[in-house]
Design an enzyme around this catalytic site. Structure first.
Site, short mmCIF file in Angstrom:
data_model
loop_
_atom_site.label_atom_id
_atom_site.label_comp_id
_atom_site.label_asym_id
_atom_site.label_seq_id
_atom_site.Cartn_x
_atom_site.Cartn_y
_atom_site.Cartn_z
N ASP A 80 -1.57 2.08 1.15
CA ASP A 80 -2.34 0.94 1.66
C ASP A 80 -3.20 1.35 2.84
O ASP A 80 -2.96 2.35 3.49
CB ASP A 80 -1.38 -0.17 2.10
CG ASP A 80 -0.44 0.31 3.19
OD1 ASP A 80 -0.25 -0.42 4.18
OD2 ASP A 80 0.10 1.43 3.05
N GLU A 81 -4.17 0.51 3.13
CA GLU A 81 -5.00 0.60 4.35
C GLU A 81 -5.43 2.04 4.66
O GLU A 81 -5.11 2.58 5.72
CB GLU A 81 -4.20 0.03 5.54
CG GLU A 81 -3.90 -1.45 5.36
CD GLU A 81 -3.15 -2.07 6.53
OE1 GLU A 81 -3.58 -3.15 6.97
OE2 GLU A 81 -2.15 -1.48 6.99
#
EC number: 3.2.1.52
Lengths: 534, 423
Positions: free
Chosen positions: B215-216
């Site tokens: 993620d991210e």
């Protein structure tokens, strides 16, 4: 680093070992903190590690441990030391560079009794050897001093992350320790919110880590009456609900649990104010249906009930003191209720004199059951010279009281609300640390009348969900003020920040939800980071 | 070793007779179903304050029970704050009271790397301090402790983002000294380390799934670091394609160690059709994802942040209760791809002082009912279960679990004196 130089020949390996020792010493200093600080401590520069089969040895001890208080305390100590990591290392490693095996702890106690007496000797002497001897030595006058010694011993133990064994660094240790004050307390309040037994036991266990020794149990108050009183079984109808109650046996269990850990339980029934809940089961205790506090001073039944309560208490609360409250008494309902105002006129008492009469009569009842009495300070402020001369005055309103109380020859305990009220969550730990029970008193005779003090965890906004983070670590700061010799205390509390932060993290490692240091009470950690920096 | 299999039968049948029989009866297909039955039995027991004995009221009882979803999780985060072993064990014990069965252990992240990795022993130099660490045996102990209680431990190593702490021990994993995230995609060493970690994990983390994060991911440091931007050009990859390459290569490594993979939803959002077809997509950003994931034939678990993030302390328990994993999906085949979900206890403001206390409970319990109880038995209006949840919260307190009051969001102090049942 003492000791290593004699083992090594050749400059280069000596130099490397010196560097390695110095680096590991710096790394280790972060871990070598004891809270509260003992009276006298000296240490060296070596290490010992604990045998997997660490033993308790009691040869030469006069104390026979009839009910297992010492053995249980020893087992608890080992369990807590092994709690935060799996000990999987092998003790026979010869590559440990100067370590030696500690096989056990030799405990010698000179008194054979295990009765928990207020004011008894709580001192201990702890010696952890270097290589030569396989046993550490703990000497104490009583088993309760030995329990304190076990607490200190537990704080010397650390888990070595590389070798995966429990070690004691900076041996040999020589610790001689005893408390400054004999009364080192924590108040909990089970009337504003019911606290289940497991929660109270957790609090008691945490108290032992900081050598606090009095649990002031403010059992009942206006909002609820949760305790079973066999003599007057309807009193606990004043509980919040049928299950939010303590049976008589539950209370005895708390006293027993605390007692086996060296903690006295001070029971309080606050009279005549703060007692509205008593009337749920016995409405005649109220001045009237519409005016429900304080307890009816004009009625003999009121004092019969108090007598019944104290009679029941005397079967389970064995501490020499009882707390009878006496604070914040608003006597309006006495003068506005016709029956009682008639009584006042008949006995030629003002409301203030009736308050005095009530407190003194309750004191006599408590004395008749063998108790010495503690009362909140308004009783002293209003009629100090009429109080039972053995009354201990409990200061809470502010500063200056301890001076007046001791000048009058009475004993005093401190809980001044501007510094030692835990429910004031904006009071930072530094103020807890800095609060000096002697205040300005220099005279030694008067100083001896100051028994110690308590931090107070009032329960208006405290229940099982947030009690531990509101108590710790601020109560620990006060605990050092009450235990450590005055000359060893830091004048500037900020100087002990690192040691207290380390202790807070130790509490966390033991499963005690102590809050970060930064910010007042029970703040959430401000940001991600090391436990030691928060 | 504990044989705890994902998806195995967790059902049980509990009969507490009236007068005629001296034994209550608990039947289950597996011991883990029996453990759930014991939990229910424990909630039938009450202390009679007058007789001072333990009683069961309203007998006879006839209970047939099984979970609606097989994946009922709680995420804890030991990177933002170190959580000592006793604290983790307390959390695990509380999970059993609500029949949650997956502990998602978000072990490492940007801020710290607290776990010992035998293959790469300097990785845990990224811990906050020498003592704020888990030895390999500590991790095995957690897996064992949880396993004996019927709880799977899902280990996560989040790559390539959220991995700054890896470089404390091995700085070559960083794009550069001044640009320390994500992990260096151009270096084979990066994938050797991932392989070493997963190899070590396979010895102690026996759950069939592993979580690889993903993620991210801010790829700026890849394009601004000369060595890596050269590598991008050489392999004709954009930053986005390099991100995809990283995730897929990590997935292959995990597969080689026998794991099935869970990844955060950005991986699906960006290159869903390239993911390993057995990937489970972990929804966290918002609503609507589960529909698209299941339409693509992939499995999904829910942790949508607007309802199931425990660190959002202004999310009240009613929203935890009402969050429906199926969302709008009616098709049964697609519903079967929704394994369940997790509530997430991110650790930025959570440490040993406030994790169990009030931030997890009782709100996680509200989600636990959503994940266990049959859909038709759930309350449409969460307020209808207030009394029962308040009662359960007080039961948690009686067991020494510091669950917060219901009123207010997460971890409020009780507003005023009063009965536990009213707060």
């Amino acid at each position: 680093m003492r000791g290593i130089a004699t083992k090594i020949s050749g400059v280069a390996p000596l130099f490397l070992l010196f560097i390695a020792g110095a680096v590991s010493a710096f790394e280790d200093i972060e871990k070598l903190r004891i809270w509260p600080l003992p009276a006298e401590v000296s240490h060296g520069g070596r290490r010992m590690y604990l045998s997997e089969d660490f033993k308790l040895v009691t040869e030469g001890s006069k104390y026979e441990d009839p009910s297992g208080i010492l053995k249980e305390g020893f087992d608890r100590m080992l369990a807590v030391v092994r709690l935060s990591h799996v000990v999987s290392g092998h003790r026979n490693s010869s590559s440990s560079g100067g370590s030696a095996l500690l096989e056990g702890l030799h405990v010698i106690i000179s008194s054979s009794t295990d009765e928990l007496e207020y004011g008894a000797d709580e001192s201990y002497k702890l010696v952890v050897p270097s290589r030569e001897k396989p046993y550490a030595q703990l000497e104490a006058k009583s088993v309760y001093g030995a329990l304190h010694g076990l607490q200190t011993f537990s704080q010397l133990c650390h888990f070595n992350m590389k070798k995966k064994v429990i070690e004691i660094l900076m041996t040999p240790w020589n610790i001689t320790d005893q408390p400054r004050f004999s009364y080192r307390g924590l108040l909990i309040d089970t009337s504003r919110h019911y606290l289940p037994l497991p929660v109270m036991k957790n609090v008691i266990d945490s108290m032992t880590y900081t050598k606090l020794n009095v649990l002031h149990w403010h059992i009942v108050d206006t909002q609820s009456f949760p305790l079973e009183i066999p003599s007057y079984p309807k009193l606990w109808n004043g509980a919040y609900s049928p299950t939010q109650r303590y049976t008589f046996e539950d209370a005895a269990e708390i006293v027993n649990y605390a007692g086996r850990r060296g903690i006295h339980v001070l029971a309080e029934i606050d009279v005549p104010g703060h007692a509205l809940s008593w009337g749920k089961g016995y409405p005649s205790l109220w001045p009237s249906k519409n005016c429900q506090e304080p307890l009816d001073v004009s009625s003999d039944f009121t004092f019969k009930v108090i007598d019944g309560i104290l009679s029941d208490f005397s079967k389970i609360f064995k501490f020499k003191f009882i707390h009878l409250g006496g604070d914040e008494v608003n006597t309006t309902c006495w003068s506005t209720t016709p029956r009682i105002s008639k009584w006042l006129k008949k006995h030629r008492k003002t409301e203030a004199e009736a308050y005095e009469y009530f407190v003194l009569r309750a004191q006599k009842i408590a004395s008749s059951h063998g108790y010495e009495i503690i009362n909140w300070e308004e009783t002293f402020n209003n009629f100090g010279n009429k109080l039972n001369p053995k009354t201990v005055v409990h200061n809470w309103l502010g500063t200056g009281v301890v001076g007046r109380v001791t000048a009058a020859g009475l004993r005093c305990i401190m809980s001044n609300q501007d510094k030692w009220y835990l429910d004031h969550i904006d009071t930072p730990w530094q103020m807890f640390y800095a609060n000096e029970p002697f205040e300005m008193i220099k005279d030694e005779k008067r100083q001896s009348l100051v028994l110690g003090g308590e931090v107070c965890m009032w329960g208006e906004h405290i229940d099982a969900s947030d009690i531990q983070q509101t108590i710790w670590p601020r109560a620990a700061a006060a605990a050092e003020r009450l235990w450590t010799p005055y000359t060893k205390l830091a004048e500037n509390p900020d100087k002990v920040t690192t040691r207290l932060a380390n202790f807070r993290c130790l509490l966390n490692e033991r499963g005690v939800a102590a809050a970060p240091l930064v910010g007042g009470g029970r703040v959430a950690p401000f940001e991600p980071g090391s436990c030691l920096a928060q | 070793m504990v044989q705890l299999e994902y998806g195995a039968d967790e059902s049980y049948k509990l009969v507490v007779a009236s007068r005629e029989k001296p034994y209550a009866q608990l039947e289950a297909k597996s011991v883990y179903g029996a453990l759930h039955g014991l939990q229910t039995f424990s909630q039938l027991c009450h202390f009679n304050m007058k007789k001072k004995v333990i009683e069961i009221l309203m007998t006879p009882w006839n209970i047939t029970d099984q979970p609606r979803f097989s994946y009922r999780g709680l995420l804890i985060d030991t990177s933002r704050h170190y959580l000592p072993l006793p604290v983790m064990k307390n959390v695990i014990d509380s999970m059993t009271y609500t029949k949650l069965n997956v502990l998602h252990w978000h072990i490492v992240d940007t801020q710290s790397f607290p776990l010992e990795i035998p293959s790469y022993p300097k990785l845990w130099n990224g811990a906050y301090s020498p003592t704020q660490r888990y030895t390999f045996e500590d991790a095995a102990e957690i897996v064992n402790y949880a396993g004996r209680r019927g709880i799977h431990v899902l280990a996560e190593i989040d790559v390539p983002g959220h991995a700054l702490s890896w470089g404390k021990g091995y700085p070559s994993l960083w794009p550069s000294k001044n640009c320390q995230e994500p992990l260096d995609v151009s270096s084979d060493f990066t994938f050797k380390v991932i392989d070493g970690i997963l190899s070590d994990f396979s010895k102690i983390f026996k759950f069939k799934f592993i979580h690889l994060g993903g993620d991210e991911v801010n790829t700026t440091c890849w394009s601004t670091t000369p060595r890596i931007s050269k590598w991008l050009k050489k392999h004709r990859k954009t930053e986005a394609e390099a991100y995809e390459y990283f995730v897929l290569r990590a997935q292959k490594i995990a597969s080689s160690h026998g794991y099935e993979i869970i990844n955060w939803e950005e991986t699906f959002n960006n290159f869903g059709n390239k993911l390993n077809p057995k990937t489970v997509v972990h929804n966290w950003l918002g609503t609507g994802v589960v529909g698209r994931v299941t339409a693509a034939g992939l499995r999904c678990i829910m942790s949508n942040q607007d309802k199931w993030y425990l660190d959002h302390i202004d999310t009240p328990w009613q929203m935890f209760y009402a969050n429906e994993p199926f969302e709008m999906i009616k098709d049964e085949k697609r519903q079967s791809l929704v394994l369940g979900g997790e509530v997430c206890m991110w650790g930025e403001h959570i440490d040993a002082s406030d994790i169990q206390p009030q931030t997890i409970w009782p709100r996680a319990a509200a989600a636990a009912e959503r994940l266990w109880t049959p859909y038709t038995k759930l309350a449409e209006n969460p307020d209808k279960v207030t009394t029962r949840l308040a009662h359960f919260r007080c039961l948690l307190n009686e067991r020494g679990v510091a669950a917060a009051p219901l009123v207010g969001g997460g971890r409020v102090a009780p507003f005023e004196p009063g009965s536990c049942l009213a707060q």
